[in-house]
Enzyme design. Structure first.
Site, PDB file in Angstrom:
ATOM      1  N   GLU A  60       0.900  -1.126   0.076  1.00  0.00           N
ATOM      2  CA  GLU A  60       0.095  -0.178  -0.110  1.00  0.00           C
ATOM      3  C   GLU A  60       0.873   1.349   0.148  1.00  0.00           C
ATOM      4  O   GLU A  60       0.631   2.312  -0.612  1.00  0.00           O
ATOM      5  CB  GLU A  60      -0.924   0.166   1.210  1.00  0.00           C
ATOM      6  N   HIS A 130     -10.354  -3.856  11.036  1.00  0.00           N
ATOM      7  CA  HIS A 130     -11.263  -4.063   9.749  1.00  0.00           C
ATOM      8  C   HIS A 130     -12.467  -3.417   9.626  1.00  0.00           C
ATOM      9  O   HIS A 130     -13.233  -3.724   8.839  1.00  0.00           O
ATOM     10  CB  HIS A 130     -11.227  -5.476   9.630  1.00  0.00           C
TER      11      HIS A 130
HETATM   12  C1  LIG Z   1      -1.842  -4.090   4.784  1.00  0.00           C
HETATM   13  C2  LIG Z   1      -3.211  -5.146   4.422  1.00  0.00           C
HETATM   14  N1  LIG Z   1      -3.242  -5.183   3.062  1.00  0.00           N
HETATM   15  C3  LIG Z   1      -4.242  -5.961   2.783  1.00  0.00           C
HETATM   16  C4  LIG Z   1      -5.008  -6.889   3.510  1.00  0.00           C
HETATM   17  C5  LIG Z   1      -6.106  -7.768   3.025  1.00  0.00           C
HETATM   18  N2  LIG Z   1      -5.676  -9.301   3.086  1.00  0.00           N
HETATM   19  C6  LIG Z   1      -5.888  -9.944   4.175  1.00  0.00           C
HETATM   20  S1  LIG Z   1      -5.200 -11.401   3.978  1.00  0.00           S
HETATM   21  C7  LIG Z   1      -4.589 -11.136   2.654  1.00  0.00           C
HETATM   22  C8  LIG Z   1      -3.696 -12.069   1.666  1.00  0.00           C
HETATM   23  C9  LIG Z   1      -2.531 -12.292   2.113  1.00  0.00           C
HETATM   24  O1  LIG Z   1      -1.953 -13.244   1.744  1.00  0.00           O
HETATM   25  P1  LIG Z   1      -0.360 -14.107   2.488  1.00  0.00           P
HETATM   26  O2  LIG Z   1       0.120 -13.067   3.105  1.00  0.00           O
HETATM   27  O3  LIG Z   1      -0.071 -14.896   1.541  1.00  0.00           O
HETATM   28  O4  LIG Z   1      -1.201 -15.038   3.512  1.00  0.00           O
HETATM   29  P2  LIG Z   1      -2.388 -16.200   3.256  1.00  0.00           P
HETATM   30  O5  LIG Z   1      -3.534 -15.611   3.561  1.00  0.00           O
HETATM   31  O6  LIG Z   1      -1.956 -16.836   2.054  1.00  0.00           O
HETATM   32  O7  LIG Z   1      -2.139 -16.949   4.449  1.00  0.00           O
HETATM   33  C10 LIG Z   1      -4.958  -9.881   2.199  1.00  0.00           C
HETATM   34  C11 LIG Z   1      -4.377  -9.132   0.637  1.00  0.00           C
HETATM   35  C12 LIG Z   1      -4.606  -6.687   4.766  1.00  0.00           C
HETATM   36  N3  LIG Z   1      -5.180  -7.452   5.890  1.00  0.00           N
HETATM   37  N4  LIG Z   1      -3.780  -5.813   5.125  1.00  0.00           N
END
Ligand SMILES: Cc1ncc(C[n+]2csc(CCOP(=O)(O)OP(=O)(O)O)c2C)c(N)n1
Lengths: 345, 327
Positions: A60, A130
């Protein structure tokens, strides 16, 4: 006029502006997803493809800085965050650069029109990180325009205005509003920032609200009408610039002010509205200002706490009754609205 | 050693049974009103790493928190009560699925803003080392979180301060519906990025619990000896939808090929561990079936317990926002 949902209105504004201006592109995490950001980016992705509707890495901070650079280079970025809470990671480029760009380079080199849509709002235990509505955070800084449309028509008009202006804009969208329907003009015409609207006319109490709280205020007004209290609901539409005049004209007429917000009272939107009235028409008030805002804690998850935490029509009704010197007592049930996000997440 | 290996399998089975049962209840009851990210299919990463820690080491995670919490010895009943939003929950119903904590077990907290808990672990590790203690801090995060600037900043900070921190990247190839190829360039891996920052780093098959465990033991020894930070990049795969209880391959969601998901399900870490152990213990399948029954009873008991518990008192809504002021 035809009706659209709030999300369709945003989608239509986006597609029309992108068709008219090749320099507009969308960037955000998962904007190309099949769900299309609550439906709002789906048609844009179908029409303009991944070159203009860009799924970005989870960065971001860099994405916001990237958008500033793209805008400096003549592009028009539309950034999207599915939770406005993530925008805290984008604060530096937005606040320290975008907001100040035009001014700190002398005022005559142009602005960086980065438009950011941030989704806010409660629902299904979204909790402390959130479900925040940080509109006041952004509205604090000179150089940004901040709006929180409550109706489908305003969602379209304010987005069009943002995508055709030269000022960086933050648009706050409460996710409970996406299914809401309303009349929306077919053409892409902007609604200027800083112009509020009277959502409902009344003479006894003014309720100033924004975003979801406009609808809660309208529900409250319906109930209060049955008790003989006539409520005027002022939807400010944009928080910066703020339409001081529409607020003061209404309060000058009613003499009573309730401000309803989905965020905290301290240093927030409700504080600002109260200050505008205190500074401009202190003699108009026949009763103290009441602010309906979040209790001073982070948002809890557990649903009884969540229910108690988020302000709504019931709280507005109570505040208005008190201002008018009436006891709460028996009241007809509140009209149900679509507001209230369906589970499971 | 064999008993240690059996224990790894057993811990994975427990987490699988707990999460599958919770997912069913989550879907059918709609009473756990908290966005929930299941680790089903990713148990080997949590178990392999946490079994190499001792209780004095602290573990932080991102949103996909249940498996590391349980693997670290977090209290099951307190976790389930948290999901039901009850006062008996580990965060007293304030935090939900994404904010688990059990300090006694060394589970120091989970949080859901991506990347947020990476520097936090560096700070804890640094504090441990400064206090002269041979303890490590561990932080679990996904491949998606490594795109946040704070990941790079944390690697650098940990390396320059030689903090005894173990970075555990569970690379499950997706960030919600975005494949890693759309987010990170082909070529340099997450391991490579860590190494370039001065952090010792290895890639391991994250569905091989024995390999993960060995690597974690080596890594934690390295941290505790004062040799600085370490990163494990563990290749694994999430079976269910990003958030919520359902499967999402082959239902038109369309972001990952059904065949890919099925191939990963065929590489189930539990099945693979059982295959290895069967060579020495032909009765392992019966043992696994017994565990399934045992842990099924345990999780059903925890659910029944959680449901009986009271919700938090609404009058206490503000409690905890600040330290109580003595009167
Ligand atoms: C700063 C921020 N940006 C976006 C999100 C939304 N978000 C929550 S989980 C996620 C995916 C994260 O992927 P990863 O780190 O690979 O973890 P996984 O869910 O695959 O375990 C996103 C984009 C967030 N929680 N925080």
């Amino acid at each position: 006029m035809r009706t659209l949902t709030y999300w369709q209105a945003i989608s239509e504004a986006t597609v029309q502006c992108m068709a008219a201006d090749e320099s507009i592109f969308i960037a955000g995490e998962g904007v190309d997803d099949i769900k299309g950001t609550f439906g709002t980016t789906k048609e844009a992705f179908a029409r303009f493809g991944p070159n203009r509707v860009i799924d970005v890495p989870n960065s971001e901070n860099a994405t916001a800085g990237f958008a500033v650079g793209a805008a400096a280079g003549g592009m028009r970025p539309l950034l999207i965050h599915t939770r406005a809470d993530f925008m805290f990671l984008a604060l530096d480029p937005l606040v320290n650069l975008a907001a100040k760009w035009r001014y700190m380079y002398g005022g005559d080199k142009g602005g960086v029109p980065v438009v950011t849509r941030g989704v806010v709002g409660r629902g299904w235990g979204q909790g402390a990180t959130h479900s925040q509505s940080p509109h006041a955070t952004f509205a604090h800084y000179a150089g940004l325009h901040v709006a929180a449309p409550a109706s489908p028509a305003d969602a379209k008009g304010l987005l069009v205005q943002a995508l055709t202006g030269d000022t960086p804009v933050v648009l706050v969208e409460n996710r409970n509003l996406y299914p809401l329907t309303g009349e929306v003009p077919a053409e892409a015409s902007g609604i200027p920032f800083g112009v509020g609207r009277i959502a409902r006319r009344g003479g006894d109490v003014t309720v100033v609200a924004t975003s979801l709280m406009v609808h809660e205020a309208e529900r409250a007004a319906g109930q209060l009408a049955e008790r003989g209290i006539s409520v005027e609901v002022v939807d400010v539409r944009s928080l910066r610039p703020l339409d001081d005049r529409i607020i003061c004209e209404s309060v000058a007429k009613t003499g009573r002010l309730v401000v309803a917000d989905t965020s905290w009272a301290r240093y927030g939107f409700s504080a600002e509205v109260a200050a505008v009235v205190a500074e401009n028409i202190p003699e108009a008030l026949t009763a103290p200002v009441r602010r309906l805002a979040l209790p001073d804690s982070p948002a809890p998850v557990s649903w009884p706490l969540e229910e108690a935490f988020h302000p709504g029509a019931g709280g507005i009704v109570e505040a208005c009754l008190r201002l008018c010197g009436q006891a709460p007592g028996e009241l007809p049930a509140l009209a149900d609205v679509a507001a209230g996000f369906q589970g499971p997440y | 050693m064999t008993s240690g290996r059996t224990r790894l399998l057993r811990d994975m089975v427990r987490i699988r049974v707990v999460e599958e049962t919770l997912a069913d209840h989550y879907r059918d009851e709609q009473e756990m009103r908290t966005p929930t990210h299941f680790s089903i299919g990713q148990e080997a990463t949590a178990v392999g790493v946490c079994a190499a820690t001792d209780t004095r080491d602290w573990v932080y995670t991102a949103h996909r928190s249940h498996a590391p919490y349980l693997a670290k010895g977090g209290d099951l009943k307190a976790m389930v009560a948290e999901l039901y939003g009850k006062q008996a929950g580990c965060s007293h119903g304030r935090g939900g699925s994404i904010h688990l904590i059990d300090r006694a077990a060394g589970f120091a907290g989970s949080a859901a803003i991506l990347g947020e808990m990476i520097p936090v672990a560096v700070g804890t590790a640094w504090a441990f080392a400064r206090g002269g203690e041979a303890r490590a801090a561990v932080t679990f995060f996904g491949d998606g979180a490594t795109e946040e600037g704070v990941f790079a900043e944390s690697l650098n900070l940990a390396a320059v301060r030689r903090a005894p921190v173990l970075f555990v990247c569970e690379n499950n190839l997706y960030s919600i519906s975005s494949p890693i190829g759309a987010r990170q360039p082909a070529g340099p891996t997450i391991r490579d990025r860590a190494e370039a920052a001065g952090v010792t780093a290895v890639q391991v098959d994250g569905n091989d619990v024995f390999a993960v465990h060995e690597a974690a033991r080596t890594a934690l020894r390295h941290c505790r000896e004062g040799s600085g930070p370490y990163l494990l990049e563990l290749a694994t795969y999430r079976w269910r939808e990003h958030v919520g209880p359902g499967f999402d391959h082959g239902d038109g969601q369309g972001y990952r090929p059904a065949a890919e998901t099925e191939a990963w399900i065929a590489r189930c870490p539990i099945v693979r561990a059982a295959d290895v152990l069967r060579e020495q213990d032909p009765g392992i399948d019966r043992t696994v079936a017994e565990w399934r029954a045992l842990f099924g009873d345990e999780i059903r008991g925890a659910i029944a317990y959680a449901k009986e518990q009271p919700f938090p008192d609404v009058a206490a809504l503000l409690d905890g926002a600040y330290q109580p002021v003595p009167r």
